[in-house]
Scaffold this motif. Structure first.
Motif, PDB file in Angstrom:
ATOM      1  N   LEU A  40      21.267   7.600 -68.164  1.00  0.00           N
ATOM      2  CA  LEU A  40      20.380   6.387 -67.146  1.00  0.00           C
ATOM      3  C   LEU A  40      18.900   5.953 -67.824  1.00  0.00           C
ATOM      4  O   LEU A  40      19.030   4.448 -67.573  1.00  0.00           O
ATOM      5  N   GLU A  41      18.528   6.083 -68.865  1.00  0.00           N
ATOM      6  CA  GLU A  41      17.178   5.633 -70.184  1.00  0.00           C
ATOM      7  C   GLU A  41      17.682   4.036 -70.225  1.00  0.00           C
ATOM      8  O   GLU A  41      17.199   3.277 -70.142  1.00  0.00           O
ATOM      9  N   PRO A  42      19.234   3.482 -70.460  1.00  0.00           N
ATOM     10  CA  PRO A  42      19.948   2.221 -71.359  1.00  0.00           C
ATOM     11  C   PRO A  42      19.132   1.397 -69.714  1.00  0.00           C
ATOM     12  O   PRO A  42      18.861   0.158 -69.657  1.00  0.00           O
ATOM     13  N   ARG A  43      19.514   1.803 -68.242  1.00  0.00           N
ATOM     14  CA  ARG A  43      18.683   1.284 -67.226  1.00  0.00           C
ATOM     15  C   ARG A  43      17.752   1.113 -66.637  1.00  0.00           C
ATOM     16  O   ARG A  43      17.873   0.468 -66.115  1.00  0.00           O
ATOM     17  N   TYR A  44      17.268   2.569 -67.008  1.00  0.00           N
ATOM     18  CA  TYR A  44      15.815   2.390 -65.864  1.00  0.00           C
ATOM     19  C   TYR A  44      14.984   3.526 -66.744  1.00  0.00           C
ATOM     20  O   TYR A  44      14.884   3.236 -67.784  1.00  0.00           O
ATOM     21  N   THR A  45      14.024   3.312 -66.146  1.00  0.00           N
ATOM     22  CA  THR A  45      12.264   4.048 -66.499  1.00  0.00           C
ATOM     23  C   THR A  45      12.615   6.266 -66.008  1.00  0.00           C
ATOM     24  O   THR A  45      12.422   5.771 -64.848  1.00  0.00           O
ATOM     25  N   VAL A  46      12.683   6.485 -66.793  1.00  0.00           N
ATOM     26  CA  VAL A  46      13.272   7.807 -66.113  1.00  0.00           C
ATOM     27  C   VAL A  46      11.607   9.033 -67.607  1.00  0.00           C
ATOM     28  O   VAL A  46      11.892   9.115 -67.926  1.00  0.00           O
ATOM     29  N   GLU A  47      11.863   9.129 -65.914  1.00  0.00           N
ATOM     30  CA  GLU A  47      10.802  10.703 -65.896  1.00  0.00           C
ATOM     31  C   GLU A  47      11.012  12.396 -65.431  1.00  0.00           C
ATOM     32  O   GLU A  47      12.162  11.387 -64.488  1.00  0.00           O
ATOM     33  N   GLN A  48      10.303  13.393 -66.218  1.00  0.00           N
ATOM     34  CA  GLN A  48      10.781  13.834 -65.441  1.00  0.00           C
ATOM     35  C   GLN A  48      10.444  15.557 -65.169  1.00  0.00           C
ATOM     36  O   GLN A  48       9.043  15.331 -65.625  1.00  0.00           O
ATOM     37  N   ALA A  49      10.794  16.244 -64.396  1.00  0.00           N
ATOM     38  CA  ALA A  49      10.011  17.516 -64.078  1.00  0.00           C
ATOM     39  C   ALA A  49      10.418  18.581 -63.668  1.00  0.00           C
ATOM     40  O   ALA A  49      11.742  18.858 -64.082  1.00  0.00           O
ATOM     41  N   THR A  50       9.804  19.637 -64.662  1.00  0.00           N
ATOM     42  CA  THR A  50      11.123  20.851 -64.636  1.00  0.00           C
ATOM     43  C   THR A  50      10.751  21.858 -63.319  1.00  0.00           C
ATOM     44  O   THR A  50      11.734  22.052 -63.356  1.00  0.00           O
ATOM     45  N   ASP A  51      10.107  21.417 -62.288  1.00  0.00           N
ATOM     46  CA  ASP A  51      10.489  22.233 -60.774  1.00  0.00           C
ATOM     47  C   ASP A  51       9.388  21.127 -59.444  1.00  0.00           C
ATOM     48  O   ASP A  51       8.829  20.335 -59.953  1.00  0.00           O
TER      49      ASP A  51
END
Length: 269
Positions: A40-51
């Motif tokens: 996704l990151e080439p097109r969008y800003t990605v944030e992550q959450a573990t739960d």
């Protein structure tokens, strides 16, 4: 495996006026999070959450454009996460796509009932993921556009009704003015017209025989009479903060409480 087809194209390029959408990935599998980020990151800003709980906190901190959520997570399922997210008024329109190895009909129905917008089974195809993300973002943008149009149309309708009401005040005053037999009655009708607009003010009528100056309480003070007489020589329209005076040869009207914080209404008045 991620192929070159997942790289950004010219159509997906970010212009100075267009920031990339923020995608929040909520999944307890670090390997899958890393894969989703790579896709996704080439097109969008990605944030992550573990739960789910950290996902809710991340969404509250900065509202995402879209959420990708696993279903089977420790502590809080993806269904619970989605329902809690959608309880927040600001988040109700944020599309949620479920990613899960649980992909039978019951799982998909449960995802729908939880408020999900789409479902993608694991393992997933990167191109299908991109297609679903783009489709969900387009649908959300279209909903926003339609909502803005609806609000704009409503505002225009309300403005039209307000304008019609304001014109009605003028017509009513003109009808009343034809029945006025002296300056006092005409000045009183003008004060009533101001009141119909929700305004207060002072009116001065200058006739050959006498000058009449009135406010909503009746005859005005000598000082008001002098002020309006002086304003008559200062030009057709004089604005002094929340006061506005309009003068003609034989009449001056000074509004003392113009709604200067509402420029559109002030302009109409």
């Amino acid at each position: 495996m991620v192929t070159d087809s997942t790289c950004p194209t010219e159509a997906a390029a970010v212009t100075p006026d267009t920031a990339p959408a923020r995608i929040l990935v909520v999944d307890d599998d670090p390997g899958l999070r890393a894969l989703l980020k790579a896709v996704l990151e080439p097109r969008y800003t990605v944030e992550q959450a573990t739960d789910g709980r950290t996902g809710l906190a991340a969404a509250a901190h900065a509202m995402p454009g879209l959420v990708l959520a696993d279903i089977d997570m420790p502590g809080m399922s993806g269904y619970e996460f989605c329902m809690l997210l959608k309880r927040e008024v600001a988040m109700r329109a944020v599309p949620v796509i479920f990613l899960s190895g649980l992909s039978n009909l019951d799982d998909r129905l449960a995802a729908y009932e939880a408020g999900g917008d789409d479902f993608l089974g694991k393992p997933f195809d990167p191109i299908e993921l991109i297609d679903k993300v783009e489709a969900a973002l387009r649908a959300a943008a279209e909903r926003d556009r339609l909502m803005e149009e609806k609000q704009s149309s409503f505002a225009m309708a309300m403005a039209a009704l307000s304008t019609a009401g304001e014109i009605g005040v003028v017509l009513n005053f003109m009808r009343q003015s034809f029945t006025c037999t002296d300056h006092n009655a005409l000045a009183a009708a003008m004060i009533d017209a101001l009141a119909a607009y929700g305004l207060t003010g002072v009116v001065q009528l200058r006739g050959a025989a006498a000058t009449v100056t009135k406010n909503r309480n009746g005859a005005s003070s000598p000082l008001e009479a002098v002020v309006l007489g002086n304003l008559a020589g200062c030009g057709r329209i004089v604005a002094l903060k929340h006061r506005l005076a309009v003068s003609y040869e034989q009449a001056t009207v000074m509004v003392t409480d113009m709604p200067t914080d509402d420029l559109e209404r002030s302009g109409r008045l």
